[in-house]
Scaffold this active site. Structure first.
Site, PDB file in Angstrom:
ATOM      1  N   THR A   1      52.226  49.834  10.241  1.00 33.16           N
ATOM      2  CA  THR A   1      51.931  51.108  10.910  1.00 33.16           C
ATOM      3  C   THR A   1      50.653  50.919  11.733  1.00 33.16           C
ATOM      4  O   THR A   1      50.708  50.414  12.839  1.00 33.16           O
ATOM      5  CB  THR A   1      51.793  52.264   9.914  1.00 33.16           C
TER       6      THR A   1
ATOM      7  N   LYS B   1      52.211  46.138   3.785  1.00 33.27           N
ATOM      8  CA  LYS B   1      51.673  46.889   4.913  1.00 33.27           C
ATOM      9  C   LYS B   1      50.752  47.962   4.338  1.00 33.27           C
ATOM     10  O   LYS B   1      50.948  48.441   3.214  1.00 33.27           O
ATOM     11  CB  LYS B   1      52.789  47.508   5.743  1.00 33.27           C
TER      12      LYS B   1
ATOM     13  N   THR C   1      50.032  51.012  -4.424  1.00 31.52           N
ATOM     14  CA  THR C   1      49.704  51.610  -3.142  1.00 31.52           C
ATOM     15  C   THR C   1      50.394  50.836  -2.044  1.00 31.52           C
ATOM     16  O   THR C   1      50.844  49.739  -2.261  1.00 31.52           O
ATOM     17  CB  THR C   1      48.183  51.654  -2.909  1.00 31.52           C
TER      18      THR C   1
ATOM     19  N   GLU D   1      41.597  50.432   8.141  1.00 28.74           N
ATOM     20  CA  GLU D   1      41.300  51.156   9.387  1.00 28.74           C
ATOM     21  C   GLU D   1      39.807  51.306   9.626  1.00 28.74           C
ATOM     22  O   GLU D   1      39.092  51.930   8.848  1.00 28.74           O
ATOM     23  CB  GLU D   1      41.916  52.557   9.323  1.00 28.74           C
TER      24      GLU D   1
ATOM     25  N   ASN E   1      41.216  58.231  12.186  1.00 27.42           N
ATOM     26  CA  ASN E   1      41.860  59.217  11.341  1.00 27.42           C
ATOM     27  C   ASN E   1      41.691  60.647  11.824  1.00 27.42           C
ATOM     28  O   ASN E   1      42.218  61.579  11.226  1.00 27.42           O
ATOM     29  CB  ASN E   1      41.376  59.056   9.902  1.00 27.42           C
TER      30      ASN E   1
ATOM     31  N   SER F   1      47.935  63.543  16.262  1.00 28.54           N
ATOM     32  CA  SER F   1      47.936  64.358  17.490  1.00 28.54           C
ATOM     33  C   SER F   1      47.858  63.484  18.722  1.00 28.54           C
ATOM     34  O   SER F   1      47.895  62.278  18.634  1.00 28.54           O
ATOM     35  CB  SER F   1      46.781  65.347  17.448  1.00 28.54           C
TER      36      SER F   1
END
Lengths: 385, 385
Positions: free
Chosen positions: B148, B170, B181, B261, B380, B385
């Protein structure tokens, strides 16, 4: 007028160089009576600062003559030397006021690990200077002196039927109460017993400061103290006093939230129809501590999936396929599935309202938090260095 | 080679437009046997995605013929329609392989709340295309298709005495296991019973993925699946197989951490001399979830006070005035007080080591986390959006 709004109190705030900026950093609030009683609640963090260890002991008999607070150093994890500093500060203030050191409360705030000999001398000097500057209108000066990363002082006053409650607060980070958070001094000239003061204070903090969870990080130094002078001579009606104290505490809690480090949004997470009030608080707090949710709000993104993922980590009874979520009045999730398009949600205002309907019972609670922003990361990546 | 490194497996990864980028988004891994068994562990989040609800049921008899995984949509909180999509996907793959749908595992990852008719059709089409592309060397293609926000695929292989374990993973956000997880598929050609596979998998995930806590946010879709073909014909020595599986899982967990991230630091929080292993894990996790600590590491600030404040929120036995803290080999805190000057600590390397000595017992554990950075907030705040 802050803590000197009620009769029977004097206060001062002075600068002694604990802050490198030269701004005021030592405050003293003195209770001139006739009652000299009080109550306090403390952080539930098991790593407690030296002033907490002192004040918890000193408050046990319900007697409070004065409180001294310093910013510019937390005196936490500073060992036996640090506790001695707190003890000496209490003794020093007691000597200046000619009272017992056991009736002196001490609070410190600032960087953990700060509390060397220079710190000790400045706190003692500041206490001397503050006592010399005590004034029946000194409440605002005291509110300035307890600020750390706060951008503005926080004060509140409520008048009852012949009595008054005043308060001041500081806190902009490490805002996550376990029992109390931040430093808060409340004063009243109402006539109360020590037991009444304690009961009122615990009831009021439970639904105000304890519902504030800005960044999930519980402090080592938090203390909320209520000082009672009884100078009005008026014994208040219990329900009215309780309501007024909750009003002052909530007012200060909202001021803390709106000045939280780096925050762009003040988020109220309202949980309704929970099976119990504890469940509602647990659900609200879990959402409030979810970094992905907090970052989404910063990005004006009504990401309700992150709300439900956070609820799923709690022990509260709920059916994931019954939950409704509203954001700023738009039902974005009904019965655990998508409802209104996210484009309808306007998250640009600072005030943000998230409503979670668990459909399990009749209890509710609102938790107040902030978003996770670039400025939060920036301010907290550069605090001690 | 990833999941096709062991004998008896075929895999594929294809692009069907679930990702707006056009990158691969559906993967299939097929177990050609002779054994067709497996085990899986799932997120303990009580808000579980539809594929989790399906796969938990399907794995109960220990039979696994194949697994289909899609990125580009989590199929979570998509209601009865979403569960039907998962069911249809399993039936569709079972039909293509001429096996029972009860032996099909399904995993989805991506935005929560995504799972409409377009999503359903693409997942079904992708499954068809992936089966047509199945290849004994398809492991790397499958690892690409499950990504992702990952910047790179994660694979690992360990060879034992006549048998092999392969794996792909992933995950770059919502990394906080409650049981497992992220999405992980492990394969082996060793000969194991379903009970052995289950025991090995639980033991290995407990000390690898369960010790990774990048951002404290537990996902709704996490699943770790072990597929056993037995194609090597070799029954492994139990201890050696367990160690190899832990090695593969730890390797993948570290790859997940290093690709988290927005992270600038990979932080290992080693807790030693805890009274129990559970205590060590609780303490490590509490520090790993403390935003102030995480932001300080981002700022290369060895702020040990925030470490102690985080320990204070746990239930683990400890004396705040006994704790030692080392950062990157420098003893910054001894017995709960300052030791070496913070200037001696070099936090510029990405690999960061925090060692906490509780001095309570003989247990230890290491939790792996990341720092809190501007890029984490940025990524994040703009995900959906």
């Amino acid at each position: 007028m802050s803590v000197t709004a009620p009769q029977g109190f004097e206060a001062a705030g002075v600068a002694v160089g604990l802050k490198s900026t030269g701004k005021p950093d030592v405050a003293v609030v003195v209770n001139r009576g006739p009652l000299k009683i009080g109550a306090a609640v403390f952080t539930s963090n098991r790593a407690k600062a030296n002033p907490i260890l002192w004040s918890q002991q000193a408050i046990q008999d319900g007697g409070v003559e004065a409180i001294v607070l310093n910013s510019g150093g937390a005196n936490c994890f500073t060992g036996a030397f640090g506790f001695q500093t707190t003890h000496m500060t209490a003794e020093h203030l007691a000597g200046l006021l000619d009272v017992s050191s056991g009736d002196i409360q001490v609070c410190s705030t600032g960087l953990i690990g700060t509390g060397d000999e220079v710190f000790r001398q400045k706190v003692l000097d500041g206490t001397t200077a503050a006592v010399a500057a005590l004034d029946a209108n000194g409440g605002d000066a005291a509110a300035l002196a307890i600020m750390t990363t706060d951008s503005r002082p926080k004060t509140a006053t409520v008048h009852g039927d012949g009595w008054t409650i005043g308060g001041m607060a500081k806190g902009a980070g490490m805002l996550a109460p376990g029992l109390a958070t931040m430093l808060v001094v409340l004063t009243t000239d109402a006539v109360l017993t020590a037991e009444e003061a304690d009961a009122h204070l615990r009831a009021a903090t439970r639904v105000s400061f304890d519902r504030l969870d800005s960044d999930g990080c519980m402090s080592t130094n938090d203390q909320v103290t209520l000082m009672v002078s009884g100078a009005s001579g008026v014994t208040p009606e219990t329900t009215a006093f309780r309501a007024a104290l909750i009003e002052v505490c909530t007012d200060l809690a909202v001021q803390l939230q709106s000045d939280a480090e780096g925050a762009n949004h003040d988020i109220a997470i309202e949980v309704v129809h929970a099976a119990s009030e504890d469940d509602a608080v647990e659900v609200g707090r879990s959402v409030a501590r979810n970094n992905l949710f907090k970052a989404a709000i910063f990005g004006n993104d009504p990401n309700w999936g992150r709300v439900l993922a956070a609820i799923g980590t709690t022990t509260a009874p709920f059916d994931p396929y019954a939950v409704d979520v509203d954001m700023n009045g738009v039902r974005v999730c009904s019965n655990g599935g998508p409802d209104q398009p996210r484009e309808l949600v306007d998250l640009t205002p600072r005030k943000t309202h998230v409503r979670i309907d668990l459909k399990e019972g009749e209890a509710s609670a609102t938790i107040y938090t902030n978003d996770l922003t670039h400025d939060y990361v920036h301010e907290n990546s550069a605090y001690s260095s």
